[in-house]
Design an enzyme around this catalytic site. Structure first.
Site, PDB file in Angstrom:
ATOM      1  CD1 TRP A 151      -2.704 -13.116  -6.300  1.00 47.15           C
ATOM      2  CD2 TRP A 151      -1.892 -11.026  -6.239  1.00 47.15           C
ATOM      3  NE1 TRP A 151      -3.608 -12.319  -5.634  1.00 47.15           N
ATOM      4  CE2 TRP A 151      -3.141 -11.038  -5.583  1.00 47.15           C
ATOM      5  CE3 TRP A 151      -1.208  -9.815  -6.330  1.00 47.15           C
ATOM      6  CZ2 TRP A 151      -3.717  -9.898  -5.013  1.00 47.15           C
ATOM      7  CZ3 TRP A 151      -1.776  -8.674  -5.768  1.00 47.15           C
ATOM      8  CH2 TRP A 151      -3.007  -8.728  -5.122  1.00 47.15           C
TER       9      TRP A 151
ATOM     10  CG  ASP B 285       3.021 -14.727  -3.448  1.00 52.91           C
ATOM     11  OD1 ASP B 285       2.666 -14.886  -2.258  1.00 52.91           O
ATOM     12  OD2 ASP B 285       2.486 -13.902  -4.207  1.00 52.91           O
TER      13      ASP B 285
ATOM     14  CE  LYS C 144      -4.794 -12.351   0.150  1.00 60.10           C
ATOM     15  NZ  LYS C 144      -3.700 -11.794  -0.656  1.00 60.10           N
TER      16      LYS C 144
HETATM   17  C1  LIG Z   1      -3.067 -10.984  -1.549  1.00 66.32           C
HETATM   18  C2  LIG Z   1      -1.906 -11.486  -2.321  1.00 66.32           C
HETATM   19  C3  LIG Z   1      -0.799 -10.670  -2.646  1.00 66.32           C
HETATM   20  C4  LIG Z   1      -0.755  -9.209  -2.335  1.00 66.32           C
HETATM   21  O1  LIG Z   1      -0.693  -8.961  -1.016  1.00 66.32           O
HETATM   22  P1  LIG Z   1      -0.582  -7.471  -0.434  1.00 66.32           P
HETATM   23  O2  LIG Z   1      -0.170  -7.744   0.966  1.00 66.32           O
HETATM   24  O3  LIG Z   1      -1.929  -6.864  -0.571  1.00 66.32           O
HETATM   25  O4  LIG Z   1       0.443  -6.755  -1.221  1.00 66.32           O
HETATM   26  C5  LIG Z   1       0.265 -11.246  -3.303  1.00 66.32           C
HETATM   27  N1  LIG Z   1       0.257 -12.531  -3.644  1.00 66.32           N
HETATM   28  C6  LIG Z   1      -0.789 -13.340  -3.368  1.00 66.32           C
HETATM   29  C7  LIG Z   1      -0.743 -14.775  -3.772  1.00 66.32           C
HETATM   30  C8  LIG Z   1      -1.893 -12.842  -2.707  1.00 66.32           C
HETATM   31  O5  LIG Z   1      -2.947 -13.637  -2.426  1.00 66.32           O
END
Ligand SMILES: *Cc1c(COP(=O)(O)O)cnc(C)c1O
Length: 331
Positions: free
Chosen positions: A65, A140, A164
């Site tokens: 990521w 993030d 998530k």
């Molecule tokens: C799932 C995830 C993303 C991407 O998320 P999207 O909403 O599918 O763009 C980015 N960073 C992390 C840490 C993730 O787990």
């Protein structure tokens, strides 16, 4: 129901207030509900904070990521990778944890890292980053938000896709320190401009109303289960159960060694002795109703995601299955 009407206004206000109280977000921060997911934010961060092509924000590269975030940032600015983690080369992650070895750009508009690399199964805490003086830290937290307390005051910006740990897909939550507003590049689309969206209280245009409503219900549930501290206690127990089983076994191997101190409580990555047995594991687990245990398509192996919604009973059932699978499949 209009997104500007009384009913929805009270929903979005309550959702924001609950998010703030659960994570301890003070008045010096805007909380804004956006769309575009984590991936949208890979562009949103440099658009709003880098200052454009001459800006050299610092990125800590810890896996899939962050690599994607750096790639996207290159469209808008000149990101510098201060360090990368490579567990195949350095299983102790020593070089990564040694801040003296980082190549920090001299005037970075921000320092970016990912709190939990969902695919690799690696969790980095704010303490690993240390003191960066005036440089705002951007994080993030898509895959571990609300699974552990966070000292928000140590961040310039925090963002997370909701899907998530906080609700259904379609919602991205941004926490932004107010002194970082007003810095967006002129090309920034209004819906991605954090100042415009924050000042409009997330309703510049139609927000993801249903996802916001559902996130509010999840926040109620988190409050009923001990708040973020309760989530952390449960996630410690769940991940310890699984890691202990993996560490005891000669059949399974974890991908992130214990010694790194970086094992994720959210995403536990592991393998059996062979790719064939990994596939058999997934097939037999699925037949028992234990789904989504296949590693991410880009890395293979196995992965158990222990998000807040996963019960301790589910983890115990997985460990029982793993023990039986090991007995049946080791020579
Ligand atoms: C799932 C995830 C993303 C991407 O998320 P999207 O909403 O599918 O763009 C980015 N960073 C992390 C840490 C993730 O787990």
């Amino acid at each position: 129901m209009s997104h500007r009407g009384k009913d929805f206004t009270s929903i979005i206000q309550k959702t924001e207030a609950d998010f703030r109280s659960l994570l301890g977000v003070g008045e010096e921060y805007d909380v804004t509900f956006l769309q575009g997911g984590g991936t949208g934010m890979f562009a949103g961060v440099p658009m709003n904070l880098s200052g454009g092509s001459s800006g050299t924000p610092a990125y800590l590269s810890t896996g899939t990521w962050t690599i994607k975030a750096i790639k996207e940032a290159k469209k808008y600015c000149s990101p510098a990778t201060v360090a990368s983690i490579d567990l195949k080369e350095d299983a102790s992650a020593k070089s990564f944890l040694d801040r003296a070895s980082w190549s920090l750009p001299s005037s970075a508009p921000y320092f970016y890292y990912c709190a939990n690399e969902t695919i690799g199964g690696l969790e980095v805490s704010r303490d690993h980053i240390g003191n960066l003086g005036e440089t705002p830290v951007v994080c993030d937290m898509s895959s571990n938000i609300m699974s552990r307390p966070v000292d928000v005051s140590k961040f310039g910006a925090i963002y997370a896709g909701a899907q998530k740990n906080m609700g259904p897909a379609g919602l991205t939550v941004l926490v932004l320190r107010k002194d970082l507003k007003g810095k967006a590049m002129p090309i920034t689309p209004s819906v991605m401009d954090w100042t415009v969206m924050g000042d409009a209280k997330s309703v510049l245009n139609t927000p993801p109303t249903y996802a916001i409503y559902m996130a509010g219900l999840v926040y109620d549930w988190v409050k009923e289960h001990g708040g973020v501290a309760g989530m952390e206690e449960a996630s410690k127990r769940k991940s310890a159960l699984l890691y202990n089983a993996l560490d005891k076994s000669d059949f399974y191997s974890t991908i992130v060694p214990e010694a790194t101190g970086l094992r994720s409580r959210m995403n536990v990555t592991f393998t059996t002795p062979s790719a064939d047995l990994d596939a058999k594991f997934v097939a037999e687990a699925t037949a028992k109703g234990m789904i989504a245990l296949k590693g991410h398509r880009t890395v293979g192996g196995l992965r158990a995601s222990l998000y807040n919604a996963v019960s301790e009973d589910s983890v115990a059932a997985l460990v029982d299955f793993m023990t039986a699978f090991e007995q049946q499949n080791s020579q």
